[in-house]
Write a protein that holds these residues in place. Structure first.
Motif, short mmCIF file in Angstrom:
data_model
loop_
_atom_site.label_atom_id
_atom_site.label_comp_id
_atom_site.label_asym_id
_atom_site.label_seq_id
_atom_site.Cartn_x
_atom_site.Cartn_y
_atom_site.Cartn_z
N GLY A 1 -20.62 9.71 39.76
CA GLY A 1 -20.84 11.15 39.67
C GLY A 1 -20.69 11.73 38.28
N CYS A 2 -20.13 10.99 37.34
CA CYS A 2 -19.90 11.54 36.00
C CYS A 2 -21.22 11.75 35.26
CB CYS A 2 -18.98 10.61 35.21
SG CYS A 2 -18.55 11.23 33.57
N VAL A 3 -22.00 10.70 35.15
CA VAL A 3 -23.29 10.80 34.48
C VAL A 3 -24.23 11.74 35.23
CG1 VAL A 3 -25.37 9.50 33.87
CG2 VAL A 3 -23.10 8.54 33.39
N GLU A 4 -24.19 11.65 36.55
CA GLU A 4 -25.12 12.42 37.38
C GLU A 4 -24.90 13.92 37.32
OE1 GLU A 4 -24.94 8.25 38.90
OE2 GLU A 4 -23.49 9.74 38.19
N THR A 5 -23.71 14.38 36.94
CA THR A 5 -23.41 15.82 36.87
C THR A 5 -23.35 16.34 35.43
OG1 THR A 5 -21.04 15.34 36.97
CG2 THR A 5 -22.16 15.81 39.05
N ALA A 6 -23.76 15.51 34.47
CA ALA A 6 -23.72 15.91 33.07
C ALA A 6 -24.81 16.91 32.74
CB ALA A 6 -23.88 14.68 32.17
N ALA B 1 -14.35 11.50 37.57
CA ALA B 1 -15.52 12.11 36.95
C ALA B 1 -15.24 13.54 36.54
CB ALA B 1 -16.71 12.07 37.92
N THR B 2 -15.91 13.97 35.47
CA THR B 2 -15.82 15.36 35.06
C THR B 2 -16.61 16.23 36.03
OG1 THR B 2 -16.26 16.92 33.27
CG2 THR B 2 -17.82 15.13 33.54
N SER B 3 -16.16 17.44 36.28
CA SER B 3 -16.84 18.32 37.23
C SER B 3 -17.62 19.44 36.55
CB SER B 3 -15.81 18.92 38.19
OG SER B 3 -14.85 19.68 37.47
#
Length: 320
Positions: free
Chosen positions: A125-130, A3-5
């Protein structure tokens, strides 16, 4: 995939190889071609990245030379490419001008790697931290699993309080209006931001929709999105943002290739949304990005950088 941070744009969909005939006329007589990449969601990701915001693209690519090229191009553009390699082929678009400005685009994507996108391809976590999730109607038309992936991502974003952006992006070569209408209406109802052309807005809203861009923007907003933007080509754009109407004319531009102009518009708007800028500034950047994009051949080649938008505003023929 990881995931992206960094909060920014997260999008998902199919990116394809793009074959473009160099001459105007019947495709069978074309003798020169260029080979690039194209896809609504990756175009927006590249556009947002060029305007200085983080961008992540999620998708499936074939284990072939076209898939390799797409992944390299995305990473070169600063896009975090979260790629699943698939045993199926990478899809293909063929673009040519039969005469004058009449542009024809053929798709070769049935059974492609991109059409096999699955909810399991979404990293935790990727979508959730966008900062914003962006999806389009194109991906919902590709297959049942791709459609499920779009709605899974939207549900996860909404549960995490992440704004959802939807570009209706109806493609008549992928599905009929009767099949598309209910799915697109459901998708728009879950959005915080929606983009649509005039005919796309009418498709979503049904036969009783108003005929003016203002009425269509209000109708889309009434479905749920606080921000509804109707892209009206050479006539500019009309928006309803938090109940306030906005209208901007298009900028004068020499149209070399209209494909990708809508994606450039969306990228400009979302880049400014991520930067926290007000609605008038979002729309000004969107209109300028769209004008810049149509002046260059290719799906994503003409997506502008900040400095290039400034040069467009100066209207100078020579930059020194």
């Amino acid at each position: 995939m990881t995931a992206t941070s960094t909060p920014g744009l997260v999008t998902l969909g199919e990116t394809m190889g793009l074959v473009t005939a160099g001459e105007i006329g019947s495709l069978e007589y074309a003798r020169t071609f260029t080979y690039g990449i194209g896809g609504a969601e990756s175009n927006v990701a590249i556009g947002v990245s060029r305007l200085g915001a983080p961008a992540t693209w999620i998708g499936r690519l074939g284990a072939d030379a076209t898939g390799d090229m797409i992944e390299r191009r995305l990473r070169y553009e600063g896009v975090a490419a979260l790629v699943v390699r698939d045993r199926a082929f990478t899809g293909l678009m063929v673009k040519h001008r039969r005469f004058g400005s009449a542009l024809s685009v053929d798709y070769h994507r049935a059974g492609s790697a991109g059409s096999r996108l699955s909810p399991e391809d979404l990293p935790q976590g990727c979508v959730e931290t966008a900062g914003v999730l962006h999806v389009t109607g194109v991906t919902t038309a590709l297959s049942a699993s791709a459609c499920d992936t779009v709605f899974c991502a939207v549900d996860r974003a909404r549960a995490a309080g992440v704004p959802v952006s939807v570009d209706v992006n109806y493609r008549s070569k992928l599905w009929s209006p009767e099949a598309a209408g209910p799915t697109l209406r459901r998708l728009v109802a879950l959005a915080d931001v929606v983009f649509a052309g005039v005919e796309e807005a009418q498709l979503v809203l049904g036969a009783g929709a108003g005929s003016t861009a203002e009425a269509l923007a209000q109708g889309l907003s009434a479905l749920g999105p606080a921000q509804a933007v109707v892209k009206d080509g050479a006539r500019g754009c009309t928006a309803s943002v938090d109940g306030v109407a906005h209208r901007l004319p298009a900028l004068p531009a020499e149209v070399v290739d209209p494909v990708g102009a809508g994606d450039a518009f969306v990228a400009g708007y979302l880049a400014e949304l991520l930067a926290g800028r007000p609605a008038p500034e979002r729309l000004r950047t969107a209109v300028a990005a769209g004008a810049y994009a149509v002046s260059v051949p290719g799906d994503c080649e003409g997506l502008p950088r900040r400095t290039e938008l400034a040069a467009l505003a100066s209207a100078s023929d020579v930059m020194r």
